[in-house]
Design a protein around this motif. Sequence first.
Motif, short mmCIF file in Angstrom:
data_model
loop_
_atom_site.label_atom_id
_atom_site.label_comp_id
_atom_site.label_asym_id
_atom_site.label_seq_id
_atom_site.Cartn_x
_atom_site.Cartn_y
_atom_site.Cartn_z
N ARG A 93 5.42 -12.18 -2.68
CA ARG A 93 5.37 -12.21 -4.15
C ARG A 93 4.32 -11.26 -4.69
O ARG A 93 4.55 -10.55 -5.70
N GLU A 94 3.15 -11.24 -4.05
CA GLU A 94 2.07 -10.36 -4.51
C GLU A 94 2.47 -8.89 -4.35
O GLU A 94 2.21 -8.07 -5.24
N THR A 95 3.12 -8.58 -3.23
CA THR A 95 3.58 -7.20 -3.03
C THR A 95 4.68 -6.84 -4.01
O THR A 95 4.72 -5.72 -4.55
N ARG A 96 5.60 -7.79 -4.27
CA ARG A 96 6.67 -7.54 -5.24
C ARG A 96 6.08 -7.20 -6.60
O ARG A 96 6.55 -6.27 -7.28
N LEU A 138 4.84 -3.64 -6.54
CA LEU A 138 5.93 -2.65 -6.48
C LEU A 138 6.72 -2.59 -7.78
O LEU A 138 7.20 -1.51 -8.17
N LEU A 139 6.87 -3.74 -8.46
CA LEU A 139 7.54 -3.73 -9.76
C LEU A 139 6.74 -2.92 -10.77
O LEU A 139 7.30 -2.17 -11.57
N GLN A 140 5.44 -3.07 -10.72
CA GLN A 140 4.58 -2.30 -11.61
C GLN A 140 4.69 -0.81 -11.29
O GLN A 140 4.73 0.04 -12.19
N GLU A 141 4.76 -0.48 -9.99
CA GLU A 141 4.90 0.91 -9.57
C GLU A 141 6.26 1.47 -10.04
O GLU A 141 6.34 2.60 -10.51
N LYS A 161 0.83 -1.21 0.00
CA LYS A 161 0.00 0.00 0.00
C LYS A 161 0.86 1.26 0.00
O LYS A 161 0.40 2.33 -0.40
N LEU A 162 2.11 1.12 0.48
CA LEU A 162 2.99 2.30 0.54
C LEU A 162 3.56 2.65 -0.83
O LEU A 162 4.02 3.78 -1.05
N LYS A 163 3.58 1.69 -1.74
CA LYS A 163 4.05 1.91 -3.12
C LYS A 163 5.49 2.43 -3.15
O LYS A 163 5.83 3.35 -3.90
N MET A 164 6.38 1.84 -2.34
CA MET A 164 7.78 2.27 -2.29
C MET A 164 8.66 1.14 -2.82
O MET A 164 8.90 0.13 -2.13
N PRO A 165 9.16 1.24 -4.07
CA PRO A 165 9.96 0.17 -4.70
C PRO A 165 11.21 -0.22 -3.92
O PRO A 165 11.74 -1.31 -4.10
N SER A 166 11.68 0.64 -3.04
CA SER A 166 12.89 0.32 -2.28
C SER A 166 12.69 -0.90 -1.37
O SER A 166 13.66 -1.46 -0.86
N ALA A 167 11.45 -1.31 -1.17
CA ALA A 167 11.17 -2.49 -0.34
C ALA A 167 11.42 -3.79 -1.09
O ALA A 167 11.41 -4.86 -0.48
N LEU A 215 11.78 -7.85 0.21
CA LEU A 215 10.80 -8.85 -0.16
C LEU A 215 11.48 -10.04 -0.84
O LEU A 215 11.06 -11.20 -0.64
N GLU A 216 12.49 -9.77 -1.64
CA GLU A 216 13.23 -10.85 -2.31
C GLU A 216 13.84 -11.80 -1.28
O GLU A 216 13.88 -13.01 -1.49
N GLN A 217 14.32 -11.26 -0.18
CA GLN A 217 14.92 -12.10 0.85
C GLN A 217 13.89 -13.07 1.44
O GLN A 217 14.20 -14.23 1.71
N LEU A 218 12.66 -12.59 1.60
CA LEU A 218 11.59 -13.47 2.09
C LEU A 218 11.27 -14.56 1.07
O LEU A 218 11.10 -15.73 1.42
N ILE A 219 11.19 -14.16 -0.18
CA ILE A 219 10.82 -15.10 -1.25
C ILE A 219 11.89 -16.17 -1.43
O ILE A 219 11.57 -17.35 -1.65
N GLU A 220 13.14 -15.80 -1.30
CA GLU A 220 14.24 -16.74 -1.52
C GLU A 220 14.54 -17.60 -0.30
O GLU A 220 15.27 -18.60 -0.41
#
Length: 488
Positions: free
Chosen positions: A472-475, A478-481, A444-450, A454-459
């Motif tokens: 993954r859903e948040t990534r 944020l990628l779209q943003e 919801k914050l729309k900050m790509p720096s996150a 998130l990648e660390q959680l996914i991996e």
Amino acid sequence: MDIKVQPWPMGGAGDLAQALEKTFTEEWGGPKSALALAYLRETVIPELVFCLRINWHFFDNATFRNILTAKLNTQFAYPPAFAEGLSGDLLKCAKEVLGLSPVANNHPWQPWEMILRMFTIGYRLPEIVQKTGYPEAYLDIFKKNYLQLQEVIQALGQTNEEQVLAHRDLAGTEIQMLRFMIDFRNRFQVFENYLERLQAEQIIMELGLELEPDSLIRIFEGLFEVERQVNPSRFVDILKGAKSAWLTGESFFTKTRGYAILANWPKKQITTLLERLQEANIIISDASHDQVLGLSEQAARLIVPLVVPGLADEVQNTLRSKARDKISRSTAVLQGKNPEVTVHVIRELVRRGDTSVVMCFKALQRRVTKKVFLQIVWACGQLGGKDAISLLSKAILDRDSLVRVRSCQAMGQMAEQSFYFALINALEDPVALVRENAAIALSKLKMPSALKHLEQLIENMEEELQVQRAARETRAILLQEKEQRESE
């Protein structure tokens, strides 16, 4: 008005069981095998005894006879024609053993009233089966008919009875049942706080009391005024109009017509009623503090429409005043009140959209129960503002994991970018549900720096699946943003 417990049938369960077995075996030919006889004695008859005793006042009710027939047919597999005749003889047998109820009710709508009341106030079908003895198959059809009726009325956009009854989607439903359901549904438009009245009726039915729902609600409202201040004997004296040192000025008892009604009740019957309510944990007592009385959540919910608007007004008016101590005075309105009522006051204040009340919530955060504090956290997410930011920034560090979860959710609701680092830290919380909601809030914050966090959680192969899914859903969001920003 007298307060008394409804009398129990004069015959015992054992007498009724023997009489029912005789009806099955001698008048209807009975089971022929030992296995079938055991099933009759161990399953069928105990079920019927329970159903008949709990529905004693319906022995001459045509609708109950139909329900009993359905029970024999759907629950015990007796053929419809056989079940219809057998139900009549079973009722005749039960009347001979138990006698006639002094509160017999032959109105065909009354059994349906019980079913729909419980369904409306939130009982599940197995719970209704347990409380009525009615077959679940019958209750399921009844529920589906009511839901279908609601869909038809919504589709038609009005409640003209003749048009509703003629609708093709209701063609298979009994007309009399539909008329009852339409009448029941319309009561919510006619009677104020009808849902609370239904809940009061259910308490009265389950405790076997002869008492008007409005009178029961008045008692709860009166106890709310003196909650945690009086023991049972003192509260009975108050209901009888006895003067007490602390009872000064206007109160529930002196400013409502309920006072005159309560004052006329015999003291012994009021004491009996209070004892029954305590036994059922509807009114609760604190053994460590002179048995002082309080309302259970169930009882408190019944008075919410009566007391919440006034309390919300008091909080708002105090905060809008020029008094120097307006914060402490507004918190005093809520602090120490029944938690269920306080929760609904908070919801009402949020519904009104007055962001100034967050100052009051902030002052309350360490002085209320967990249930109330969780509602305060939710309210901050709804109302926002600098005080909400301050409160949530501390709440996300709370030792209670549920508070941290709700804080993440509220931060996501506010979508305030100053929450970024708090949510990033929450991705390392020891509780998976907190990490999951932190990941969702970051979307919801729309900050790509996150993204890197998130990648660390996914991996992380040891991470919980629901956390990875949220990441993954948040990534993706944020990628779209990020792409959208780079294209601008």
